[in-house]
Design an enzyme around this catalytic site. Structure first.
Site, short mmCIF file in Angstrom:
data_model
loop_
_atom_site.label_atom_id
_atom_site.label_comp_id
_atom_site.label_asym_id
_atom_site.label_seq_id
_atom_site.Cartn_x
_atom_site.Cartn_y
_atom_site.Cartn_z
N GLY A 107 0.87 -1.18 0.00
CA GLY A 107 0.00 0.00 0.00
C GLY A 107 0.90 1.22 0.00
N ALA A 108 0.57 2.17 -0.88
CA ALA A 108 1.49 3.28 -1.14
C ALA A 108 1.93 4.04 0.13
CB ALA A 108 0.85 4.21 -2.16
N ARG A 140 10.17 -1.07 -4.81
CA ARG A 140 8.92 -1.10 -5.57
C ARG A 140 8.87 0.17 -6.43
NH1 ARG A 140 3.71 -3.42 -3.09
NH2 ARG A 140 3.42 -3.78 -5.31
N GLN A 184 -5.59 -8.87 -2.41
CA GLN A 184 -5.59 -7.86 -1.33
C GLN A 184 -7.00 -7.53 -0.87
OE1 GLN A 184 -3.73 -7.66 -4.14
NE2 GLN A 184 -1.86 -6.49 -3.83
N ASP A 241 -1.70 4.48 -6.34
CA ASP A 241 -0.25 4.45 -6.08
C ASP A 241 0.47 5.66 -6.65
OD1 ASP A 241 -1.31 1.52 -6.24
OD2 ASP A 241 0.45 1.54 -4.95
N ASN A 272 -3.27 2.62 -10.35
CA ASN A 272 -3.65 1.82 -9.17
C ASN A 272 -3.58 0.34 -9.54
OD1 ASN A 272 -4.56 1.69 -6.42
ND2 ASN A 272 -6.55 1.05 -7.18
N LYS A 273 -3.90 -0.49 -8.58
CA LYS A 273 -3.81 -1.94 -8.74
C LYS A 273 -4.47 -2.41 -10.03
CE LYS A 273 -2.11 -4.20 -6.60
NZ LYS A 273 -0.71 -4.58 -6.91
#
Ligand code: MRU
Length: 363
Positions: free
Chosen positions: A54-55, A90, A203, A244, A254-255
């Protein structure tokens, strides 16, 4: 937020006053286990292996990683090496780079003997700021939920769909996408959350459902492909996701799978909001397609962990032997598909003008 009645944050200092404790997210939802980070490399591994993820939380962990590095060697060379090493764990969430820049700024010009204390002070403040920022995202997002609730028949819940985990587990507390949900629920508004399972690492099923359940928020896990169907049948009032990285023109990374939810929301005239702290805005990029997209191991697609009836957790293979898999971890939702950005300063249009209106005073 609470787990089994005990208030937790996702990251805190150990009893020794210098090591760092985290909730090991790779063990959730099957086991609640904390892990101790005693070296910069422990922090780097925790970020890489997604013990923390998670960012905002990877930014906070990297900040403490700098503290742990400086305890061992407070020289300029060690500082720069630690920052470079942590940053490469990351590539997509810009909060990681933001937090490391903050740490550099806090200690770089200090004499060596003052650096460790200054680093710990900045990391602690960064965590406190994240908590307050996420709380304020909730305050602004709550107004949107209240508007939807006001149009509902008595007793009908507000149905939110979310993707991945942008909850308190992804931050220090409150979460970004979940903060408005928690605040609405705590205020007595009837809420229901559709939780995308979020393949391949699940997640949503493993983390978002876990934390919503621990807080008593009604929710239902759905497979990632169900969202469009739910929207077509009037079962989703609003989509709220985290991010993110948001580029200066309002594009949202995002994801993986977020983009498809935004397309379905647009087609069904359902508002699609993105919740984010200022640390997620990349002012240096003005096009989401310039964001580096992390490609993760094919094992995450080809294998799946799960709990057996006896309580043991095992990983099984789910694909035909010999098949390969691609695993891009994030996608980009163009600003034109985003109804608004929910920030700690208020809600704005996903555009350069919208972001400038809220953050015109930035450095
Ligand atoms: O790969 P992950 O689990 O770190 O990805 C996390 C997400 O995509 C979240 O939605 C995003 O970081 C926002 S967290 C508040």
């Amino acid at each position: 937020m609470k787990i089994n009645g005990t208030a937790y944050r996702t990251i805190w200092l150990g009893d020794d006053g210098w090591s760092v404790e985290i909730i090991d997210q790779t063990r959730l939802p099957h086991e609640f286990v904390t892990a101790r980070l005693a070296t910069m490399e422990d922090a780097a591994v925790a970020i890489k292996t997604m013990q923390v993820r998670g960012a905002p939380l990877i930014g906070a962990t990297a900040a403490y990683g700098v503290c742990l590095a400086l305890r061992e060697d407070a020289s300029d060379e060690a500082l720069e090496a630690a920052v470079a090493h942590l940053a490469e764990q990351r590539p997509t969430a810009v909060n990681l780079r933001w937090a490391l820049d903050e740490m550099l700024h806090a200690v770089r010009n200090l004499p060596r003997e003052d650096r460790v204390a200054a680093a710990y002070a900045r990391a602690a403040r960064l965590c406190e700021e994240d908590v307050e920022t996420c709380r304020m995202i909730g305050v602004h997002g709550l107004k949107l939920i209240e508007e939807i609730a006001a149009r509902k028949a008595p007793g009908e819940p507000v149905n939110v769909l979310t993707h991945c985990n942008a909850g308190w587990i992804a931050c220090v507390d409150w979460g970004t996408a979940t903060s408005p949900v928690y605040q609405a629920h705590d205020k007595g508004i009837q809420m229901h959350v559709w939780v995308d399972e979020t393949r391949p690492r699940n997640q949503g099923a493993s983390l978002t459902a876990y934390e919503l359940g621990a807080h008593g928020v009604p929710h239902t896990i759905v497979v990632d492909n169900a969202g469009g169907h739910l929207m077509q049948h009037g079962k989703v009032d609003v989509v709220i996701v985290g991010t993110d990285r948001v580029t200066a023109n309002g594009d949202v990374c995002n994801k993986i799978g977020t983009y498809l939810k935004a397309l379905a929301a647009k087609d069904n005239d359902i508002p699609f909001y993105v919740a984010l702290p200022h640390s997620t805005i990349d002012w240096q990029l003005d096009d989401g397609f310039l964001i580096p997209i992390e490609e993760r191991s094919s094992d995450e697609v080809l294998k799946m962990p799960g709990r057996l009836a006896d309580g043991s957790v095992v990983t099984v293979e789910i694909a035909a032997p010999g098949s390969g898999a691609g695993n891009p971890a994030f996608d980009v939702t163009p600003a034109r598909l985003v109804s608004g950005l929910i920030t700690e300063r208020g809600v704005c249009e996903a555009s350069k003008e919208g972001l400038d209106r809220l953050y015109g005073d930035r450095d």
